[in-house]
Design an enzyme around this catalytic site. Structure first.
Site, PDB file in Angstrom:
ATOM      1  CG  ASN A 201       1.143   7.000   0.279  1.00 12.61           C
ATOM      2  OD1 ASN A 201       1.693   7.070  -0.839  1.00 12.61           O
ATOM      3  ND2 ASN A 201       1.112   6.096   0.988  1.00 12.61           N
ATOM      4  NE  ARG A 202       8.167  12.269  -0.986  1.00 11.84           N
ATOM      5  CZ  ARG A 202       8.605  13.423  -1.655  1.00 11.84           C
ATOM      6  NH1 ARG A 202       8.958  13.360  -3.036  1.00 11.84           N
ATOM      7  NH2 ARG A 202       8.682  14.458  -1.163  1.00 11.84           N
ATOM      8  CE  LYS A 203       4.985   1.756  -3.420  1.00 12.55           C
ATOM      9  NZ  LYS A 203       3.947   1.692  -4.537  1.00 12.55           N
ATOM     10  CD  GLU A 204      -1.330   5.718  -1.532  1.00 12.46           C
ATOM     11  OE1 GLU A 204      -2.192   4.793  -0.974  1.00 12.46           O
ATOM     12  OE2 GLU A 204      -1.850   6.940  -1.085  1.00 12.46           O
ATOM     13  CG  ASP A 272      -7.233   4.265   7.554  1.00  9.28           C
ATOM     14  OD1 ASP A 272      -7.268   4.328   6.364  1.00  9.28           O
ATOM     15  OD2 ASP A 272      -7.215   3.170   8.027  1.00  9.28           O
TER      16      ASP A 272
END
Length: 497
Positions: A201-204, A272
């Site tokens: 995701n964006r944060k990751e 998921d």
């Protein structure tokens, strides 16, 4: 011409090896209406408890219930949480022969305490440490002996996928020339080198690039930089309300999809779902962007659910129908609510393990009128999901005579499906819905108040399984027979409009 969407893995079964951290998710839902006399803390009164699969186990359920074939590989402890998790997976026919026991570590369990579907606190049971080398070897040897079309590595950072183990698995996938899809964790993506696809995701993505998570950073820059920094073929960055962006590394082509506009209820487990559908799509030989479209539709549907829940095959098809019909015709298809009993059964889950109360009623519903609608709205209020069984044309003739039905079964079901209070419509050809009730096993069986409980077909079966039977009065003066009689009496008079 618009045609009903099909899933690529329906044509040829796709077997997915899901390897990673297995988690049991538990929910204690209740109410808070006072402060404890023992300390200045709220008292949470539990009204309902439920459990579901999390982590790699939830990924496996997503794959299985979306129509694929999942084999899950990972480590549990020797405890009650492991027993519960295995039973959940077995109920959905997930292959759990690859779940090994390490008596030295607990099964990862996350307990969420909620009130009015809002999380108050989460309690975790876990020991975050790498699984030992002997366990890595056993898991690897097991995976090596199996047949699978795609490998999915679900890394939740709990120790189930140490760096060396990750690389061994990725190399195994490359040797077999099958896709290796990774749901990543942490900041060092060098451990994922050689993978076919990662889905941060964006944060990751920002964490992996050493950047602050700033919405102003274009997603395309994140994908480009991830591709340049790490030896991974394709990148998919999920962006929440902004949708998702895919980068096909070999061609350099990029595509961004807007999020499906839905009422977001809970984003738990949405990642998921995305990685599961991407793996199924790539395993079925779809392109990256074709698989993205399916994953985007699935994510839009699963965020409408409360808690960690998987996408179901019929829900994905329904989401695609909605998307396609809106694009081609400018309106929403209602026929997606019409399905066979086996599909409804898969959608609602077995009694005792549901998160929502299922209500069932049945009838001919020939010439839909205000009395029917009032009755169905009242039935729906007795639970969360309303399933309506509808007599086929042959069945109606047996009950009502050769002159009935006036409206064909297909049209009657389409009209019922258009009602907001109706969730599923199921035809049945027998004189009674006894078999259908046995298949679906509703939590609440509803019938008109003109029947006594002992006269209601299926009442004994439902009550024996802990369900209840309720009788609802009909609106007086409204019935199909009365409408037919009035039409006949006024034939040719004022009916030419």
């Amino acid at each position: 011409m618009w045609t009903k969407p099909k899933l690529a893995w329906d044509q040829k079964s796709v077997r997915v090896a899901v390897i990673g951290d297995l988690i049991l998710d538990e929910y204690l839902d209740g109410v808070v209406n006072r402060i404890s006399p023992e300390a200045p803390v709220p008292v949470h009164l539990v009204r309902k408890t439920s459990i579901t699969a999390g982590g790699a186990a939830n990924v496996a359920r997503n794959i299985q219930l979306a129509g694929g074939e999942a084999m899950v590989v990972g480590v549990c402890g020797n405890d009650g949480a492991a027993d519960q998790l295995k039973q959940l997976l077995k109920t959905d026919s997930v292959d759990i022969k690859g779940v090994f026991t390490d008596p030295e570590r607990p099964t990862v369990r996350k307990t969420r305490i909620t009130a009015n579907h809002q999380q108050l606190v989460r309690v975790d049971w876990e020991e975050v440490r790498s699984i030992p080398q002997w366990m890595q070897d056993e898991l690897y040897q097991y995976v090596e002996k199996q047949n699978w079309d795609v490998m999915l590595l679900s890394d939740y950072g709990k120790g189930g996928l140490p760096r060396e183990f990750l690389q061994r698995l990725i190399q195994l996938g490359r040797q077999r020339q099958v896709p290796v899809v990774i749901d990543p964790k942490g900041k060092d993506y060098t451990q994922y080198a050689g993978a076919t696809l990662v889905t941060p995701n964006r944060k990751e993505a920002c964490d992996a690039l050493g950047l602050d998570n700033q919405p102003s950073i274009p997603a395309v820059e994140l994908a480009d930089q991830l591709y340049k920094n790490y030896q991974i073929e394709n990148i998919l960055v999920t962006l929440g309300a902004e949708g998702m962006l895919g980068l096909e590394g070999p061609s350099g082509e990029k595509q961004q999809l807007s999020a499906v506009t839905r009422e977001v209820f809970d984003v738990s487990g949405a990642g998921d779902t995305v990685v599961s559908i991407m793996a199924l799509g790539l395993g079925a030989k779809l392109s990256l962007f074709e698989a993205m479209r399916l994953a985007n539709a699935a994510a839009g549907r699963v965020v409408e659910k409360w808690g960690t829940q998987p996408i179901l095959r019929h829900e994905l098809i329904e989401a695609l129908e909605h998307e396609d019909s809106a694009h081609h015709f400018g309106f929403t298809q209602t026929t997606s609510k019409v399905m066979e009993s086996r599909d409804v059964k898969a959608a609602i889950g077995p009694i005792g393990q549901r998160t929502q109360k299922v209500v069932f009623t049945n009838g001919c519903f020939d010439i839909l009128h205000a009395g029917h609608i009032s009755y169905l709205e009242e039935a729906r209020s007795r639970g969360h999901v309303l399933v309506v069984g509808v007599n086929t044309d042959r069945s109606v003739r047996e009950l009502k005579g050769a002159s009935r039905p006036i409206i064909s079964c297909d049209q009657r079901m389409r009209l019922l499906a258009a009602l907001q209070c109706v969730d599923f419509v199921v035809p049945f050809d027998e004189d009674t819905p006894a078999r259908l009730i046995q298949d679906i096993m509703p939590d609440v069986l509803v019938k008109g108040a003109d029947y006594e409980v002992h006269q209601i077909v299926g009442a004994d079966v439902v009550q024996a399984h802990g369900g209840r039977v309720e009788r609802i009065p009909f609106v007086e003066g409204l019935s199909t027979s009365d409408i037919v009689r009035r039409v006949k009496e006024n034939k040719g008079v004022g009916l030419d409009a």
